[in-house]
Structures are given as C-alpha cells and as structure tokens.
Design an enzyme around this catalytic site. Structure first.
Site, PDB file in Angstrom:
ATOM      1  N   ILE A  31       0.839  -1.208   0.000  1.00 52.71           N
ATOM      2  CA  ILE A  31       0.000   0.000   0.000  1.00 52.71           C
ATOM      3  C   ILE A  31       0.870   1.254   0.000  1.00 52.71           C
ATOM      4  O   ILE A  31       0.603   2.218  -0.735  1.00 52.71           O
ATOM      5  CB  ILE A  31      -0.927   0.001   1.245  1.00 52.71           C
ATOM      6  CG1 ILE A  31      -1.956  -1.141   1.146  1.00 52.71           C
ATOM      7  CG2 ILE A  31      -1.631   1.342   1.394  1.00 52.71           C
ATOM      8  CD1 ILE A  31      -2.743  -1.384   2.436  1.00 52.71           C
ATOM      9  N   ARG A  51      12.580  -0.807   5.970  1.00 52.26           N
ATOM     10  CA  ARG A  51      13.781  -1.494   6.462  1.00 52.26           C
ATOM     11  C   ARG A  51      14.690  -1.959   5.337  1.00 52.26           C
ATOM     12  O   ARG A  51      15.820  -2.334   5.571  1.00 52.26           O
ATOM     13  CB  ARG A  51      13.379  -2.717   7.310  1.00 52.26           C
ATOM     14  CG  ARG A  51      12.682  -2.373   8.605  1.00 52.26           C
ATOM     15  CD  ARG A  51      12.031  -3.603   9.194  1.00 52.26           C
ATOM     16  NE  ARG A  51      11.080  -4.197   8.256  1.00 52.26           N
ATOM     17  CZ  ARG A  51      10.332  -5.256   8.489  1.00 52.26           C
ATOM     18  NH1 ARG A  51      10.437  -5.875   9.649  1.00 52.26           N
ATOM     19  NH2 ARG A  51       9.490  -5.710   7.586  1.00 52.26           N
ATOM     20  N   ASP A  77      13.810   1.450  10.905  1.00 55.09           N
ATOM     21  CA  ASP A  77      12.892   0.492  11.515  1.00 55.09           C
ATOM     22  C   ASP A  77      11.971   1.295  12.442  1.00 55.09           C
ATOM     23  O   ASP A  77      12.434   1.878  13.420  1.00 55.09           O
ATOM     24  CB  ASP A  77      13.699  -0.546  12.309  1.00 55.09           C
ATOM     25  CG  ASP A  77      12.814  -1.620  12.916  1.00 55.09           C
ATOM     26  OD1 ASP A  77      11.613  -1.357  13.163  1.00 55.09           O
ATOM     27  OD2 ASP A  77      13.326  -2.729  13.165  1.00 55.09           O
ATOM     28  N   VAL A  78      10.675   1.334  12.125  1.00 56.90           N
ATOM     29  CA  VAL A  78       9.773   2.173  12.928  1.00 56.90           C
ATOM     30  C   VAL A  78       9.494   1.562  14.308  1.00 56.90           C
ATOM     31  O   VAL A  78       8.730   2.119  15.094  1.00 56.90           O
ATOM     32  CB  VAL A  78       8.446   2.512  12.202  1.00 56.90           C
ATOM     33  CG1 VAL A  78       8.700   3.228  10.893  1.00 56.90           C
ATOM     34  CG2 VAL A  78       7.573   1.280  12.008  1.00 56.90           C
ATOM     35  N   ASN A 104       2.196   4.359   7.459  1.00 54.73           N
ATOM     36  CA  ASN A 104       1.660   3.162   6.787  1.00 54.73           C
ATOM     37  C   ASN A 104       2.366   1.877   7.202  1.00 54.73           C
ATOM     38  O   ASN A 104       1.752   0.807   7.174  1.00 54.73           O
ATOM     39  CB  ASN A 104       1.774   3.374   5.264  1.00 54.73           C
ATOM     40  CG  ASN A 104       1.661   2.077   4.497  1.00 54.73           C
ATOM     41  OD1 ASN A 104       0.558   1.558   4.278  1.00 54.73           O
ATOM     42  ND2 ASN A 104       2.793   1.497   4.120  1.00 54.73           N
ATOM     43  N   TYR A 169      -2.936  -7.261  17.035  1.00 53.91           N
ATOM     44  CA  TYR A 169      -3.084  -6.378  15.862  1.00 53.91           C
ATOM     45  C   TYR A 169      -4.285  -5.450  16.067  1.00 53.91           C
ATOM     46  O   TYR A 169      -4.196  -4.238  15.835  1.00 53.91           O
ATOM     47  CB  TYR A 169      -3.244  -7.244  14.617  1.00 53.91           C
ATOM     48  CG  TYR A 169      -3.335  -6.498  13.301  1.00 53.91           C
ATOM     49  CD1 TYR A 169      -2.230  -5.828  12.779  1.00 53.91           C
ATOM     50  CD2 TYR A 169      -4.521  -6.494  12.567  1.00 53.91           C
ATOM     51  CE1 TYR A 169      -2.314  -5.157  11.550  1.00 53.91           C
ATOM     52  CE2 TYR A 169      -4.605  -5.834  11.344  1.00 53.91           C
ATOM     53  CZ  TYR A 169      -3.500  -5.165  10.846  1.00 53.91           C
ATOM     54  OH  TYR A 169      -3.584  -4.512   9.631  1.00 53.91           O
ATOM     55  N   LYS A 173      -4.092  -1.417  16.324  1.00 54.28           N
ATOM     56  CA  LYS A 173      -4.778  -0.563  15.345  1.00 54.28           C
ATOM     57  C   LYS A 173      -5.836   0.307  16.033  1.00 54.28           C
ATOM     58  O   LYS A 173      -6.046   1.457  15.637  1.00 54.28           O
ATOM     59  CB  LYS A 173      -5.404  -1.418  14.231  1.00 54.28           C
ATOM     60  CG  LYS A 173      -4.365  -2.088  13.325  1.00 54.28           C
ATOM     61  CD  LYS A 173      -3.513  -1.076  12.574  1.00 54.28           C
ATOM     62  CE  LYS A 173      -2.599  -1.727  11.548  1.00 54.28           C
ATOM     63  NZ  LYS A 173      -1.778  -0.751  10.800  1.00 54.28           N
ATOM     64  N   VAL A 202      -6.575  -6.145   1.756  1.00 55.81           N
ATOM     65  CA  VAL A 202      -6.015  -5.528   0.545  1.00 55.81           C
ATOM     66  C   VAL A 202      -5.034  -6.509  -0.085  1.00 55.81           C
ATOM     67  O   VAL A 202      -4.328  -7.239   0.620  1.00 55.81           O
ATOM     68  CB  VAL A 202      -5.275  -4.216   0.900  1.00 55.81           C
ATOM     69  CG1 VAL A 202      -4.827  -3.497  -0.367  1.00 55.81           C
ATOM     70  CG2 VAL A 202      -6.156  -3.298   1.754  1.00 55.81           C
ATOM     71  N   THR A 204      -2.021  -7.494  -0.923  1.00 51.88           N
ATOM     72  CA  THR A 204      -0.581  -7.246  -0.698  1.00 51.88           C
ATOM     73  C   THR A 204       0.041  -8.487  -0.064  1.00 51.88           C
ATOM     74  O   THR A 204      -0.628  -9.483   0.196  1.00 51.88           O
ATOM     75  CB  THR A 204      -0.346  -6.065   0.271  1.00 51.88           C
ATOM     76  OG1 THR A 204      -0.745  -6.470   1.590  1.00 51.88           O
ATOM     77  CG2 THR A 204      -1.089  -4.813  -0.133  1.00 51.88           C
TER      78      THR A 204
HETATM   79  P1  NAP Z   1       3.093  -5.150   3.211  1.00 49.66           P
HETATM   80  O1  NAP Z   1       2.934  -5.325   1.744  1.00 49.66           O
HETATM   81  O2  NAP Z   1       3.547  -6.301   4.040  1.00 49.66           O
HETATM   82  O3  NAP Z   1       4.043  -3.903   3.465  1.00 49.66           O
HETATM   83  C1  NAP Z   1       4.380  -3.528   4.768  1.00 49.66           C
HETATM   84  C2  NAP Z   1       5.261  -2.302   4.661  1.00 49.66           C
HETATM   85  O4  NAP Z   1       5.631  -1.902   5.986  1.00 49.66           O
HETATM   86  C3  NAP Z   1       6.520  -2.599   3.898  1.00 49.66           C
HETATM   87  O5  NAP Z   1       6.855  -1.484   3.120  1.00 49.66           O
HETATM   88  C4  NAP Z   1       7.543  -2.811   4.988  1.00 49.66           C
HETATM   89  O6  NAP Z   1       8.800  -2.450   4.500  1.00 49.66           O
HETATM   90  C5  NAP Z   1       7.043  -1.859   6.069  1.00 49.66           C
HETATM   91  N1  NAP Z   1       7.435  -2.246   7.415  1.00 49.66           N
HETATM   92  C6  NAP Z   1       7.049  -3.332   8.129  1.00 49.66           C
HETATM   93  N2  NAP Z   1       7.628  -3.330   9.324  1.00 49.66           N
HETATM   94  C7  NAP Z   1       8.406  -2.230   9.381  1.00 49.66           C
HETATM   95  C8  NAP Z   1       9.266  -1.683  10.354  1.00 49.66           C
HETATM   96  N3  NAP Z   1       9.459  -2.269  11.533  1.00 49.66           N
HETATM   97  N4  NAP Z   1       9.905  -0.517  10.065  1.00 49.66           N
HETATM   98  C9  NAP Z   1       9.733   0.093   8.876  1.00 49.66           C
HETATM   99  N5  NAP Z   1       8.933  -0.376   7.916  1.00 49.66           N
HETATM  100  C10 NAP Z   1       8.290  -1.530   8.167  1.00 49.66           C
HETATM  101  O7  NAP Z   1       1.749  -4.690   3.874  1.00 49.66           O
HETATM  102  P2  NAP Z   1       0.582  -3.712   3.405  1.00 49.66           P
HETATM  103  O8  NAP Z   1      -0.621  -4.536   3.234  1.00 49.66           O
HETATM  104  O9  NAP Z   1       1.024  -2.802   2.321  1.00 49.66           O
HETATM  105  O10 NAP Z   1       0.394  -2.910   4.779  1.00 49.66           O
HETATM  106  C11 NAP Z   1       0.537  -1.516   4.913  1.00 49.66           C
HETATM  107  C12 NAP Z   1      -0.335  -1.065   6.067  1.00 49.66           C
HETATM  108  O11 NAP Z   1      -1.695  -1.345   5.764  1.00 49.66           O
HETATM  109  C13 NAP Z   1      -0.044  -1.775   7.389  1.00 49.66           C
HETATM  110  O12 NAP Z   1      -0.059  -0.848   8.440  1.00 49.66           O
HETATM  111  C14 NAP Z   1      -1.183  -2.755   7.535  1.00 49.66           C
HETATM  112  O13 NAP Z   1      -1.476  -3.061   8.855  1.00 49.66           O
HETATM  113  C15 NAP Z   1      -2.300  -1.981   6.866  1.00 49.66           C
HETATM  114  N6  NAP Z   1      -3.409  -2.809   6.403  1.00 49.66           N
HETATM  115  C16 NAP Z   1      -3.205  -3.796   5.492  1.00 49.66           C
HETATM  116  C17 NAP Z   1      -4.288  -4.572   5.091  1.00 49.66           C
HETATM  117  C18 NAP Z   1      -4.144  -5.703   4.098  1.00 49.66           C
HETATM  118  O14 NAP Z   1      -5.064  -6.524   3.996  1.00 49.66           O
HETATM  119  N7  NAP Z   1      -3.064  -5.773   3.328  1.00 49.66           N
HETATM  120  C19 NAP Z   1      -5.561  -4.334   5.625  1.00 49.66           C
HETATM  121  C20 NAP Z   1      -5.725  -3.305   6.536  1.00 49.66           C
HETATM  122  C21 NAP Z   1      -4.638  -2.555   6.915  1.00 49.66           C
HETATM  123  P3  NAP Z   1      10.146  -3.295   4.830  1.00 49.66           P
HETATM  124  O15 NAP Z   1       9.830  -4.731   4.700  1.00 49.66           O
HETATM  125  O16 NAP Z   1      11.176  -2.742   3.918  1.00 49.66           O
HETATM  126  O17 NAP Z   1      10.434  -2.892   6.236  1.00 49.66           O
END
Ligand code: NAP
Length: 272
Positions: A31, A51, A77-78, A104, A169, A173, A202, A204
């Site tokens: 996202i 990261r 790293d957040v 995000n 989680y 959230k 979503v 991903t």
């Molecule tokens: P994703 O494809 O797994 O991407 C997660 C992102 O967060 C990556 O860019 C990762 O980058 C970064 N990240 C994870 N841990 C981190 C850390 N400790 N420090 C810095 N960066 C970190 O997931 P996504 O679905 O795009 O998720 C993005 C957001 O949307 C999240 O907050 C998630 O909870 C939320 N969300 C997702 C969904 C869903 O179904 N996909 C639904 C609702 C909400 P690196 O690996 O490089 O660190």
C-alpha cells in the site's frame, strides 16, 4: 452569492501538493508504495521509509523518473525510536521539513489469544501503535510552525472492530485510531489535519502471508482460503492498493482541510 462558478481551485490544479515534502513509512512496497506514487503524482516530493534499502531505492528512483519530483529513501525500523529520530532528521535535511506524513508501515501477525505471548504483543504494539506515535512526534512541530500539515495513518478495519486470532493487531490498530482522534482535536485550529484510513483485506504481501498461514494450519486450498477472506467483504473481493492510495491522497489535498479525526473505511461495505 448567486454568481457563476467558473473554477474549483484544488480540483483544477493537477499538482496541488507541489512544494510539499511527504514522508511515507513502509513506502517501498504494498500500500505504501502506491501512496508514495500518488502523492508524487500530485506534485509532492517524497521520502519513502522502510527497512529494506534496495526496495526503497528502487521505489524512489521510479518515482523521480515518472513524476519529476524529488524522492529519497530512508532505512528506518519504525520499531526503533533512535532510528526514527535520526531518519526523520536526515529526511528533513534533504527535502525540507515534511508537511505530509503517512504512517503506513505495519505488521500483521496472528495467533489465538492463548498463544499471544508478550513478545508477539510487544512487537506488534511497537511497530503498529508506537511507530505512528513516534513518527508523528518527529513531524508535528514543523507542521505547526508551517501552519499546514496532513497526517494520515493507515490503520485497518481491525482498528474499529474485533476480529478473531488477531488480538494484538486489533489492539494496536485501535490504539492508532485513538491517537488520530485525540490529536485531531488537539491541533484542530492549527491547519493540521489528522486522519486514519481503515482498509479491509487488501491485495498485498500481508494477505499472501495470511493465506499461507490459513493453508498451513487448515489444509485448505488457496482458492478456499481466499474465498474465506473475501467473504468478509460484501463486494466479494480484495480491496486494491490503488483504492487505498486514492483515499489517502484525497485526505492530503489542501481542499480536505475540514476533514479531520476521521477513520475512512475502505472495505466494500464490510463495516459501516
Ligand atoms: P506489506 O505489503 O507487508 O508492506 C508492509 C510495509 O511496511 C513494507 O513497506 C515494509 O517495508 C514496512 N514495514 C514493516 N515493518 C516495518 C518496520 N518495523 N519498520 C519500517 N517499515 C516496516 O503490507 P501492506 O498490506 O502494504 O500494509 C501496509 C499497512 O496497511 C499496514 O499498516 C497494515 O497493517 C495496513 N493494512 C493492510 C491490510 C491488508 O489486507 N493488506 C488491511 C488493513 C490494513 P520493509 O519490509 O522494507 O520494512
């Protein structure tokens, strides 16, 4: 009163975020990568944070090539307060104080409640709740000084309702949504808006990992596991990254100044 409307300023301007510096955590993939590209398309300079250096560099390079804005990558790293402080300082030195922050970055680990140990709980809290808090602290002062700011946290439907097997989680959230609501009121007169978006499932890596988990634990096929997930959404499908990115970008527009303290649900009617 009564005169013809000939222009809608922010709608007519295709670069309404020109001159703004946006920081997108987790901006290298998923996202966050789509959000970073959208904000750049609207004219913002962008720092993508995460990261993984290689993914971030590739995203920053692609953004500059496509949208002709400045883009930079910061490895942070957040979950690490010191890394956040240093990374945001470097980002501000490079592209100026950020006036847009998209919180995000997030992790979504699941476990039944009785197997949710303190380590799992703390890990998710650190990244999904404390991370947005600390990142917001790094930018808020500059936004208040500028008299303009947009903070958007990518929370989740799990920030507004309960779901089984994701206690930590859900708690994290909910915490991030609570922070959005409180801070929105605190800075309401300062030109800074604070909002959340709350997506359903979503398409991903998070969903890919969830599917792998379901398959490993239940022996179901990928199609069956996916059907189980999309059944949550009355539209019967996964939400797309573009749909989430468009909602985030809209909240960042100058014309969204009245929208603050909101949790915009992007889930095909799953929650109302
Ligand atoms: P994703 O494809 O797994 O991407 C997660 C992102 O967060 C990556 O860019 C990762 O980058 C970064 N990240 C994870 N841990 C981190 C850390 N400790 N420090 C810095 N960066 C970190 O997931 P996504 O679905 O795009 O998720 C993005 C957001 O949307 C999240 O907050 C998630 O909870 C939320 N969300 C997702 C969904 C869903 O179904 N996909 C639904 C609702 C909400 P690196 O690996 O490089 O660190």
């Amino acid at each position: 009163m009564g005169s013809a409307v000939t222009d809608v300023p922010s709608m007519g301007d295709d670069k309404p975020l020109s001159g703004r510096h946006a920081v997108v955590t987790g901006g290298g993939r998923g996202i966050g990568a789509h959000v970073a590209a959208r904000l750049a398309k609207l004219g913002a300079d962008v720092t993508v944070v995460g990261r993984t250096q290689a993914t971030l560099d590739a995203q920053a390079t692609a953004i500059t090539a496509r949208h002709k804005v400045r883009a930079a990558a910061e490895v942070v790293d957040v979950g690490d307060p010191e890394a956040i402080k240093n990374g945001f300082a470097r980002a501000a030195d490079r592209l100026g104080p950020p006036t847009i922050l998209v919180n995000n970055a997030g992790i979504a680990l699941s476990a039944p409640f009785h197997r949710t140990d303190l380590d799992l709980w703390n890990r998710i809290m650190q990244v999904d709740a404390t991370g947005p808090f600390l990142c917001t602290q790094q930018v808020l002062k500059g936004m208040l000084a500028a008299g303009w700011g947009r903070i958007v946290t990518v929370a989740s439907g799990a920030g507004l309702s309960g779901y089984p097997y994701v206690t930590a989680y859900c708690a994290a959230k909910h915490a991030s949504v609570g922070m959005v609501r409180a801070l929105a009121r605190e800075v309401a007169t300062k030109g800074v808006t604070v909002n959340a978006v709350c997506p359903g499932y979503v398409d991903t890596d998070i969903v890919t990992n969830t599917l792998d988990n379901i398959i490993a634990k239940t022996g179901r096929s990928r199609e069956e596991a996916l059907a189980e997930l999309v059944a949550h959404n009355p539209q019967g499908r996964l939400v797309t990254c573009d749909e989430v990115a468009d909602a985030v970008a809209w909240l960042c527009l100058p014309s969204s100044a009245s929208i603050t303290g909101q949790s915009i649900i992007i889930a095909g009617g799953e929650l109302m």
